[in-house]
Structures are given as C-alpha cells and as structure tokens.
Design a protein around this motif. Structure first.
Motif, PDB file in Angstrom:
ATOM      1  N   ASP A  24      -5.263   0.487  -7.118  1.00  0.00           N
ATOM      2  CA  ASP A  24      -4.420   0.888  -6.005  1.00  0.00           C
ATOM      3  C   ASP A  24      -3.589   2.127  -6.333  1.00  0.00           C
ATOM      4  O   ASP A  24      -3.167   2.856  -5.436  1.00  0.00           O
ATOM      5  CB  ASP A  24      -3.492  -0.265  -5.619  1.00  0.00           C
ATOM      6  N   ARG A  28      -7.389   8.030  -3.939  1.00  0.00           N
ATOM      7  CA  ARG A  28      -8.255   7.275  -3.040  1.00  0.00           C
ATOM      8  C   ARG A  28      -9.734   7.634  -3.193  1.00  0.00           C
ATOM      9  O   ARG A  28     -10.594   6.821  -2.927  1.00  0.00           O
ATOM     10  CB  ARG A  28      -7.819   7.520  -1.596  1.00  0.00           C
ATOM     11  N   ALA A  50      -8.794   7.504  10.655  1.00  0.00           N
ATOM     12  CA  ALA A  50      -8.306   6.291  10.001  1.00  0.00           C
ATOM     13  C   ALA A  50      -8.328   6.435   8.484  1.00  0.00           C
ATOM     14  O   ALA A  50      -7.392   6.010   7.792  1.00  0.00           O
ATOM     15  CB  ALA A  50      -9.149   5.091  10.436  1.00  0.00           C
ATOM     16  N   LEU A  51      -9.380   7.031   7.956  1.00  0.00           N
ATOM     17  CA  LEU A  51      -9.493   7.204   6.508  1.00  0.00           C
ATOM     18  C   LEU A  51      -8.534   8.278   5.995  1.00  0.00           C
ATOM     19  O   LEU A  51      -7.881   8.096   4.960  1.00  0.00           O
ATOM     20  CB  LEU A  51     -10.931   7.558   6.132  1.00  0.00           C
ATOM     21  N   LYS A  52      -8.437   9.387   6.704  1.00  0.00           N
ATOM     22  CA  LYS A  52      -7.501  10.453   6.305  1.00  0.00           C
ATOM     23  C   LYS A  52      -6.068   9.936   6.296  1.00  0.00           C
ATOM     24  O   LYS A  52      -5.282  10.263   5.400  1.00  0.00           O
ATOM     25  CB  LYS A  52      -7.624  11.638   7.261  1.00  0.00           C
ATOM     26  N   GLY A  53      -5.740   9.121   7.294  1.00  0.00           N
ATOM     27  CA  GLY A  53      -4.403   8.578   7.377  1.00  0.00           C
ATOM     28  C   GLY A  53      -4.057   7.645   6.230  1.00  0.00           C
ATOM     29  O   GLY A  53      -2.876   7.405   5.951  1.00  0.00           O
ATOM     30  N   ASP A  54      -5.091   7.124   5.567  1.00  0.00           N
ATOM     31  CA  ASP A  54      -4.872   6.226   4.432  1.00  0.00           C
ATOM     32  C   ASP A  54      -5.068   6.932   3.093  1.00  0.00           C
ATOM     33  O   ASP A  54      -5.179   6.284   2.060  1.00  0.00           O
ATOM     34  CB  ASP A  54      -5.821   5.026   4.542  1.00  0.00           C
ATOM     35  N   GLY A  55      -5.148   8.262   3.125  1.00  0.00           N
ATOM     36  CA  GLY A  55      -5.150   9.020   1.883  1.00  0.00           C
ATOM     37  C   GLY A  55      -6.497   9.412   1.319  1.00  0.00           C
ATOM     38  O   GLY A  55      -6.571   9.964   0.209  1.00  0.00           O
ATOM     39  N   TYR A  56      -7.575   9.183   2.051  1.00  0.00           N
ATOM     40  CA  TYR A  56      -8.899   9.560   1.558  1.00  0.00           C
ATOM     41  C   TYR A  56      -9.213  11.013   1.895  1.00  0.00           C
ATOM     42  O   TYR A  56      -8.784  11.532   2.928  1.00  0.00           O
ATOM     43  CB  TYR A  56      -9.988   8.665   2.167  1.00  0.00           C
ATOM     44  N   ASN A 243     -12.288   0.076   7.747  1.00  0.00           N
ATOM     45  CA  ASN A 243     -11.921  -0.993   6.813  1.00  0.00           C
ATOM     46  C   ASN A 243     -13.075  -1.364   5.898  1.00  0.00           C
ATOM     47  O   ASN A 243     -12.880  -1.602   4.692  1.00  0.00           O
ATOM     48  CB  ASN A 243     -11.443  -2.222   7.592  1.00  0.00           C
ATOM     49  N   LYS A 246     -13.380   1.332   3.299  1.00  0.00           N
ATOM     50  CA  LYS A 246     -12.343   1.191   2.288  1.00  0.00           C
ATOM     51  C   LYS A 246     -12.714   0.113   1.268  1.00  0.00           C
ATOM     52  O   LYS A 246     -12.459   0.261   0.071  1.00  0.00           O
ATOM     53  CB  LYS A 246     -11.007   0.859   2.956  1.00  0.00           C
ATOM     54  N   THR A 250     -13.140   0.914  -2.765  1.00  0.00           N
ATOM     55  CA  THR A 250     -12.309   0.272  -3.789  1.00  0.00           C
ATOM     56  C   THR A 250     -13.085  -0.766  -4.587  1.00  0.00           C
ATOM     57  O   THR A 250     -12.512  -1.434  -5.446  1.00  0.00           O
ATOM     58  CB  THR A 250     -11.087  -0.391  -3.142  1.00  0.00           C
TER      59      THR A 250
END
Length: 251
Positions: A24, A28, A50-56, A243, A246, A250
């Motif tokens: 974590d 990303r 959605a992915l960009k907003g989560d740091g990818y 999701n 992601k 991970t």
C-alpha cells in the motif's frame, strides 16, 4: 477451437503463475487499457478517471485494429513508455491483444474485461466458430473491403444494452471498422501461462456468451468476478471495472 462451455468459477492463480506485487505504501504503478473491435479507446474514460483519481499512471492504447500483429506492436510501444510495473487490461478483442502483448517484461498482471482469452494458435474467429446453443449471435455485417461493422440498428441490444439510448446510438454511429485480419490473428505465446490473470464476466453480454467467458476465465486460471452488465460494462460500470483492475495491480 470453438467456444468453450463451462459454468465453474475460476480459481485464484497459484504460485506457478508469478507476478509483481505492490504494498500500500509503494507507488501505484501503471495501467494500460486496450479497447476491442468496433470501438476506440475513448470508451475507457470512466475507468481512466477512476484509476487516475486513485494514483495510478494510466495510458489508453488506440489500436488501428487492422491486424493482430499491428495492434500488439502498438500496445508494446505504449507499455515501453510506462514507468514501473504495468497491469495490462483488455476488453473484448483487446483480450487477444493483451494475451500476446502481455509477454512484455514490464507487464506483471493481466485483466480481461468481458474479453477473449485465447490459447496458442487461437483467434477470435476460431473462438466464435461454434457458439453455445441458444447464444445470441452478434449482428456482424458481411465484410466490406476487408473490414467488419456491427449492424447499427442492432448495436444497442447486442453491445450496449445497459447504456442510455443516446449513448448507445453514438457508439453505433462512431464505430471503428474492424479488420478481418485482426479477427483472424492467432496468438503465438499466451502471456497468461506465466503471468497472473483477472477476469470480469458480464452476465448480460450478447456479444461473447457468458458461459464462454466463464470457460475462458477458468482455463487461464483467472481470479473472476461476475457483474450484471452488457458487453459495454467498461462504459456502463467504470468503477466496478476499475476495482477489478486495482485488484490485479496489487496482486
């Protein structure tokens, strides 16, 4: 090989299918999104956001879909440009592209979104040669100068049944002609044999029958989720698709 038929849920990849993992606290990583036939990369916008907003770091491939070899080459160029580990994602025919392009050394995981997942020597044409009894038949028009299109009047029902009518109509009218040679392109080295895979089954899909999706997911040893959605699930449910990606990224 004709469409595989199986209702069993796929297993989580075992230790014989290595792949990169990230904690974590680690960066990303990168995601590369590959579109399918009849459409272009713009449909990935919701998933991208959605992915960009989560740091990818996210890149969208714009394949010409003239030939499988050409699309693999374009996809590899995009992977080359990405930093760090890459999660490679394909929708529909894009699954064939990532199955070959996923052998790139930067790719650590594969994510199939209502996609074809061929084995060595298989193509879209061979996989759809013998559809399951009662399965919907995609309204593909006869080839025109080496290219395929879907019947625009049947596009919404077959491809985009859970989108707003106006959105489905736009997709029908903005189709990207799909090369006959791309549909017939056969995979030489399936990346899923050495890298972990995830698969999203769209249970209301009228382009690739859900039983065939489940069978391909099981065959490649994918961790699988099922979603009540049309073939255009990446457009209609971008958060759900993101999701799953992601999870793949991970490990």
């Amino acid at each position: 090989m004709a469409f595989l038929q199986c209702s069993a849920r796929a297993a989580i990849p075992g230790p014989d299918k290595p792949g990169g993992t990230m904690s974590d606290s680690a960066p990303r990583g990168s995601v590369v999104l590959v579109h399918g036939g009849f459409v272009d990369g713009s449909g990935w916008q919701g998933v991208y956001e959605a992915l960009k907003g989560d740091g990818y770091t996210v890149a969208v491939v714009q394949n010409p879909t003239l030939s499988l070899d050409g699309d693999v080459a374009v996809t590899r160029q995009v992977i080359d440009a990405q930093p760090g580990p890459v999660t490679l994602v394909g929708h529909s025919y894009g699954g064939v592209v990532i199955t070959e392009a996923g052998n790139h050394e930067k790719v650590t995981a594969l994510a199939y979104i209502a996609a074809f997942a061929p084995d060595k020597g298989e193509s879209v044409n061979s996989l759809i040669a013998d559809p399951p009894p009662g399965a919907a038949v995609p309204p593909i028009l006869p080839p025109n100068e080496g290219f395929l299109l879907l019947d625009r009047d049947k596009f919404a029902d077959s491809f985009a049944g859970d989108l707003r009518p106006a959105q489905a109509e736009f997709m029908a009218d903005s189709q990207l002609p799909w090369g006959v040679d791309a549909a017939g392109g056969a995979v030489s080295t399936p990346a899923w044999r050495t890298k972990p895979a995830w698969y999203l089954v769209a249970t209301d899909d009228r382009m690739i029958p859900p039983p065939a999706q489940r069978a391909m997911a099981e065959r490649i040893g994918a961790q699988t989720v099922e979603v009540a959605a049309s073939h255009a699930v990446y457009v209609s449910q971008p958060a759900t698709v993101a999701n799953l990606i992601k999870q793949a990224a991970t490990g």
